[in-house]
Design an enzyme around this catalytic site. Structure first.
Site, PDB file in Angstrom:
ATOM      1  N   ARG A 160       0.794  -1.083  -0.101  1.00  0.00           N
ATOM      2  CA  ARG A 160       0.030   0.161  -0.067  1.00  0.00           C
ATOM      3  C   ARG A 160       0.933   1.161   0.221  1.00  0.00           C
ATOM      4  O   ARG A 160       1.538   1.523   1.124  1.00  0.00           O
ATOM      5  CB  ARG A 160      -0.946   0.127   1.311  1.00  0.00           C
ATOM      6  CG  ARG A 160      -1.851   1.360   1.393  1.00  0.00           C
ATOM      7  CD  ARG A 160      -2.839   0.995   2.345  1.00  0.00           C
ATOM      8  NE  ARG A 160      -2.809   1.211   3.577  1.00  0.00           N
ATOM      9  CZ  ARG A 160      -3.709   1.370   4.450  1.00  0.00           C
ATOM     10  NH1 ARG A 160      -4.919   1.426   4.173  1.00  0.00           N
ATOM     11  NH2 ARG A 160      -3.137   1.068   5.729  1.00  0.00           N
ATOM     12  N   ASP A 444      -4.236   3.580  14.064  1.00  0.00           N
ATOM     13  CA  ASP A 444      -3.385   3.989  12.781  1.00  0.00           C
ATOM     14  C   ASP A 444      -3.945   5.532  12.436  1.00  0.00           C
ATOM     15  O   ASP A 444      -4.695   5.967  13.319  1.00  0.00           O
ATOM     16  CB  ASP A 444      -3.192   2.996  11.757  1.00  0.00           C
ATOM     17  CG  ASP A 444      -4.529   3.200  11.078  1.00  0.00           C
ATOM     18  OD1 ASP A 444      -5.494   3.806  11.520  1.00  0.00           O
ATOM     19  OD2 ASP A 444      -4.674   2.003   9.977  1.00  0.00           O
TER      20      ASP A 444
END
Length: 528
Positions: A160, A444
């Site tokens: 990613r 996150d």
């Protein structure tokens, strides 16, 4: 390299990644595609202005033909046929080994929300991926050695890169900061595409934060050009798109269409999706007001509409539908916490597998078995359930926009939790950690975004707290910040300097009149 300047230090082995050939490759991508990237970011701003002025989101009339015509994406690529359990995490050396060994079918190797993009983290991450593919990676800590299992037991790597909005200030091309997206993609593709093909797999990606099919078209153009430059066959790259912004939920089929030769499906990026709901309609009063974040579940009507439409859109086109994150971090000290949390994880994965998802995410290796067990119970020996078309699903724009039907309250406890989590996460992020275990949850950048954006929205809507009756104001939040910092300061490992930076940043993105589009932008500006 002419026109390319590296402003970050050249640490040990960085020259193996930052070769003249690799830099020429990423510079070519930047020169050919950065203007379009910037134009599409300006389109985001224009849409936000329309929404703030009273506009709404809807399925696009100009792309009706795409939604109503017959077409399918490319068939699943080698290593991506079976995705019943995927693990996510940053690309540090220990996580690389543990994720590949975890028993998951796929590892999302994350340069985005689970990674604080320091220069060292970025380039070391590419070294770790290359070393893993070469089987030269190892790691030792606390007297324990970590090494890879045999190749056939390892998870498929899916990288990613950063979103289109993020630059990298350590690489300048013709005097301009390079796109973080193109740097992350380009370095991995240049160094690892052939390595993956030699292993019978391929260069696969997760694409974050997109808001439209035009942004997907840009990625597809990048893929076509990258394959041409390195002589890799067209369609070798495969990409799974995270549907994690509110506008993208209205363009799922169009996004699949734009990437159809390179598509590996869509993912329900639930945490960023909630952040995007708040951000896009933050000025619209209580019509789009969510209760505190821990009470917003996937059974809320607007979230059910989003996930069911995702499965329907994917399977209609032969694409994988991948479920959301189980963020719980098992505790080895508190079995009661584990028992309650694991029941929630099981229920979440049972719902997803029953809805037709082909797999789902976990944040910790200890959750791989439970996710695999649930999906095994539905899939059996089949690699996926692409044949489950969900033709019973009929989702309208009104269903996707039904935020006001979400049950839950806003309390001082929830407000304090948002402040506490955001401060802890931002301090860790400024210290170089992008994925942080806080109160038995893996936090996150996405969950930190929810925390700060909710507080901004509550302040600007004069929200009264259900448990105390107090109205959420800047003064109240300032007081709670001070009180929560006092608690954190008494804990082992407290770093006064990092928390000072975190506090200043948090006040900027949660308390200023102007809403920062992404907290990672001012945070990155502060990062060395």
């Amino acid at each position: 390299m002419e026109g390319v300047e590296i402003t970050g230090p050249l640490l040990d082995r960085f020259d193996e990644i930052l070769t003249p050939e690799a830099l020429a490759f990423v510079a070519t991508l930047h020169r050919e595609f950065d203007t379009t990237r910037r134009e599409l970011l300006a389109v985001r701003d224009e849409r936000q202005a329309r929404l703030s002025a009273g506009g709404t989101l809807d399925f696009l009339p100009e792309t009706r033909q795409v939604r109503e015509s017959e077409w399918r994406v490319a068939p699943p690529a080698p290593g991506l046929e079976d995705r019943r359990v995927e693990i996510t995490g940053p690309v540090d050396r220990k996580m690389t080994i543990n994720a590949l060994n975890s028993g998951a079918k796929v590892w999302l190797a994350d340069f985005e929300d689970a990674n604080a993009p320091t220069w060292e983290n970025t380039i070391s991450g590419h070294l770790n991926l290359r070393d893993a593919l070469d089987r030269t990676i190892d790691f030792s800590s606390g007297g324990k050695d970590y090494a890879l299992k045999p190749d056939e037991e390892l998870a498929t790597v899916v990288v990613r890169p950063r979103g289109w909005h993020l630059p990298d200030k350590h690489v300048l091309v013709d005097g301009s900061e390079i796109s973080g997206s193109l740097l992350d993609f380009g370095l991995y593709f240049f160094h690892c595409a052939r390595r993956q093909l030699d292993k019978g797999r391929g260069p696969y990606f997760y694409l974050p934060k997109m808001e439209s099919h035009l942004e997907a078209r840009l990625w597809n153009d990048v893929f076509v050009r990258a394959q041409e430059l390195l002589g890799v066959p067209h369609g070798t790259i495969r990409a799974t798109v995270l549907i994690e912004t509110y506008p993208a939920a209205f363009e799922m089929e169009e996004i699949l269409y734009e990437l159809r030769d390179h598509s590996a499906g869509l993912n329900a990026g639930r945490w960023d999706y909630l952040f995007s709901v708040i951000k896009k309609f933050r000025t619209r009063g209580r019509e789009f007001l969510l209760p505190e974040r821990n009470s917003v579940t996937m059974t809320a009507p607007f979230m059910r509409a989003y996930t069911e439409l995702l499965v329907r859109s994917c399977h209609k086109r032969g694409a994988h539908a991948i479920g959301g994150m189980a963020a719980f971090i098992p505790s080895r000290r508190d079995p009661e916490v584990n028992k309650v949390a694991l029941e929630k994880v099981r229920a979440d994965k049972t719902r997803e597998s029953g809805d037709g998802f082909d797999g789902s995410w976990v944040a910790h290796p200890d959750l791989v078995p439970i996710c695999r067990e649930v999906f095994d119970g539905v899939l059996g020996e089949r690699p996926n359930q692409l044949d489950r078309l969900r033709e019973d699903v009929h989702v309208t724009a009104e269903d996707l926009l039904a935020v006001s039907k979400t049950p839950g309250q806003i309390t001082e406890t929830g407000l304090r939790n948002n402040v506490d989590v955001a401060l802890r996460y931002l301090a860790a992020w400024m210290g170089g950690l992008g994925a942080v275990a806080i109160h038995n949850l893996m936090e996150d950048a996405a969950t930190a975004e929810i925390s700060r954006s909710q507080i901004w929205q509550w302040i600007h809507n004069d929200i009264e707290l259900a448990d105390t009756g107090a109205v959420v104001t800047r003064d109240l939040v300032e007081r709670i910040i001070s009180e929560e910092l006092g608690k954190i300061a008494g804990e082992p490992g407290y770093d006064e300097g990092l928390y000072a930076q975190a506090t200043a940043l948090f006040k900027e993105v949660a308390l200023d009149d102007d809403f920062a589009e992404f907290l990672t932008l001012p945070a990155y500006a502060r990062m060395q």
